[in-house]
Scaffold this active site. Structure first.
Site, PDB file in Angstrom:
ATOM      1  N   SER A  11       0.996  -1.308   0.172  1.00 17.24           N
ATOM      2  CA  SER A  11       0.077  -0.114   0.291  1.00 17.24           C
ATOM      3  C   SER A  11       0.855   1.002  -0.019  1.00 17.24           C
ATOM      4  O   SER A  11       0.910   1.884  -0.063  1.00 17.24           O
ATOM      5  CB  SER A  11      -1.136   0.588   1.006  1.00 17.24           C
ATOM      6  N   GLY A  43      -4.906  -1.532   6.012  1.00 15.57           N
ATOM      7  CA  GLY A  43      -5.560  -2.109   6.811  1.00 15.57           C
ATOM      8  C   GLY A  43      -6.619  -1.728   7.171  1.00 15.57           C
ATOM      9  O   GLY A  43      -7.074  -2.451   8.560  1.00 15.57           O
ATOM     10  N   THR A 187       4.801  -5.279   6.931  1.00 20.06           N
ATOM     11  CA  THR A 187       5.682  -4.329   6.473  1.00 20.06           C
ATOM     12  C   THR A 187       6.420  -3.071   6.534  1.00 20.06           C
ATOM     13  O   THR A 187       6.770  -2.971   6.520  1.00 20.06           O
ATOM     14  CB  THR A 187       5.549  -5.048   4.838  1.00 20.06           C
ATOM     15  N   HIS A 188       5.011  -2.234   7.153  1.00 17.19           N
ATOM     16  CA  HIS A 188       5.649  -0.805   7.745  1.00 17.19           C
ATOM     17  C   HIS A 188       6.167  -0.363   9.040  1.00 17.19           C
ATOM     18  O   HIS A 188       7.436   0.388   9.105  1.00 17.19           O
ATOM     19  CB  HIS A 188       4.420  -0.168   7.873  1.00 17.19           C
TER      20      HIS A 188
HETATM   21  N1  DGL Z   1       2.637  -2.520   4.698  1.00 19.60           N
HETATM   22  C1  DGL Z   1       0.900  -2.730   4.548  1.00 19.60           C
HETATM   23  C2  DGL Z   1       0.667  -3.959   5.822  1.00 19.60           C
HETATM   24  O1  DGL Z   1       2.164  -5.427   5.982  1.00 19.60           O
HETATM   25  C3  DGL Z   1       0.464  -1.634   5.219  1.00 19.60           C
HETATM   26  C4  DGL Z   1      -1.313  -2.009   5.249  1.00 19.60           C
HETATM   27  C5  DGL Z   1      -2.077  -0.319   5.214  1.00 19.60           C
HETATM   28  O2  DGL Z   1      -2.008   0.200   4.614  1.00 19.60           O
HETATM   29  O3  DGL Z   1      -2.312  -0.149   6.358  1.00 19.60           O
HETATM   30  O4  DGL Z   1       0.164  -4.913   6.375  1.00 19.60           O
END
Ligand code: DGL
Length: 270
Positions: A11, A43, A187-188
C-alpha cells in the site's frame, strides 16, 4: 518487449522492507516496485475494498510480464491473496507463511506476539498457520492502526515521540504475555523496529516478514530455474501519489537515494 522482472507491491512504503532484502539477495534481478500511496492505509478497510485494490495492483504489475510477484504487505497477504492469486499467470507470494515459519523456528518459550493492521489481526491468518505448523505455541495478537499512517507521514526516526506513544498504547498489553518472539505482521513495522525493539527488550526476537518472504522468492525462483543470469539488475519504483514524499522517506529507509527512479501512475486505470 517481454520483460522478466520481479514485481513487489504494498500500500505504500512498507514493501520497501522486502525490496531492500530482495535487492541484497538478488542483485542481478530487475525489480519493479509499486506503492499505492494514494490509497494507503489498506489495513483499516473492508476485505472487499482490499481485494479490489489488490487486483488493480497486480493488473498494473502484469504489464511488466513479471515472472513472480511478491505481496510485500501483510494486510493483502492475509485478506486478499487466496482470493486473487490464481487469476494471474505468474506465482504470487505473500509474507504470512514465511514469517510464521520463521517465528515458529525462533521461539524457544512458545509465546509469539503478532502485531499488525486491524485487517490482518481480524483475519486470524497468522494464528491459523501457527496453529498448523507449531500447535504447541501460544499467541497474542494486537492491532496497531496508527503505525502505518505515522510511518507514511515521516515518523521513522528512532524514538520519534509519536511512535513511542503509539507503541506504549498498543504494546503495553503484550509485555505481561512474555513473548520471546514478535512478528512485525505489517511490512511497515520493520521501519520502526529500532523503537519497537527498545520497548520490548533485547531478548525478544522481531520477525521481519518482508525479509523472510524475500528469501522464499529467491528459493522459489532458484528451484524453477528462473533466476536472472545478467550482470546487474535495474530497480524501478511506481507510486500512485507524491513522488517527492516517497523519494525522501524511501531513500532514508533504503539508505541510498532513489531520486529519479520513482514514477507516478494512475492506479484507477487498472
Ligand atoms: N504494509 C502493509 C501491511 O503489511 C500496510 C497496510 C496498510 O496500508 O494499512 O499490512
Amino acid at each position: 518487449m517481454k520483460e522478466n522482472a520481479i514485481g513487489v507491491f504494498d500500500s505504500g512504503l512498507g514493501g520497501l522492507t522486502a525490496m531492500k532484502e530482495l535487492c541484497r539477495l538478488l542483485p542481478r534481478e530487475d525489480i519493479v516496485y509499486f506503492g499505492d500511496t494514494s490509497r494507503v492505509p489498506y489495513g483499516t478497510r473492508s476485505p472487499e475494498t482490499i481485494i479490489r485494490y489488490t487486483r488493480q495492483d497486480l493488473n498494473f504489475l502484469s504489464e511488466f510480464h513479471v515472472k513472480a510477484a511478491l505481496v510485500a504487505c501483510g494486510t493483502i497477504s492475509a485478506v486478499a491473496l487466496d482470493k486473487v492469486k490464481d487469476e494471474y499467470p505468474f506465482p504470487v507470494i505473500g509474507v504470512i507463511d514465511s514469517a510464521a515459519r520463521a517465528a515458529a523456528r525462533c521461539s524457544e518459550n512458545g509465546r509469539i506476539g503478532i502485531i499488525g493492521t486491524p485487517a490482518t489481526i481480524k483475519s486470524g491468518a497468522y494464528e491459523r498457520i501457527l496453529h498448523e505448523i507449531a500447535p504447541q505455541c501460544r499467541t497474542m495478537s494486537i492491532a496497531c492502526p496508527l503505525f502505518v499512517p505515522l510511518v507514511e507521514n515521516g515518523h521513522i526516526e528512532k524514538n520519534d515521540p509519536l511512535i513511542v506513544n503509539a507503541i506504549e498504547l498498543y504494546l503495553s498489553q503484550l509485555l505481561p504475555f512474555r513473548p520471546d518472539t514478535v512478528i512485525l505482521g505489517c511490512t511497515h513495522y520493520p521501519i520502526i523496529a529500532h523503537t519497537i525493539g527498545d520497548y520490548v527488550g533485547d531478548n525478544v526476537r522481531l520477525i521481519n516478514p518482508g525479509r523472510e518472504a524475500a528469501k522464499t522468492v529467491r528459493d522459489m525462483l532458484n528451484v524453477r530455474g528462473l533466476l536472472s543470469g545478467r550482470e546487474t539488475g535495474s530497480h524501478r519504483y511506481f507510486v500512485s501519489d507524491s513522488i517527492e514524499n516517497f523519494e525522501t522517506l524511501g531513500g532514508i529507509f533504503m539508505r541510498r537515494s532513489i531520486n529519479g527512479e520513482v514514477h507516478k501512475i494512475d492506479i484507477e486505470k487498472y
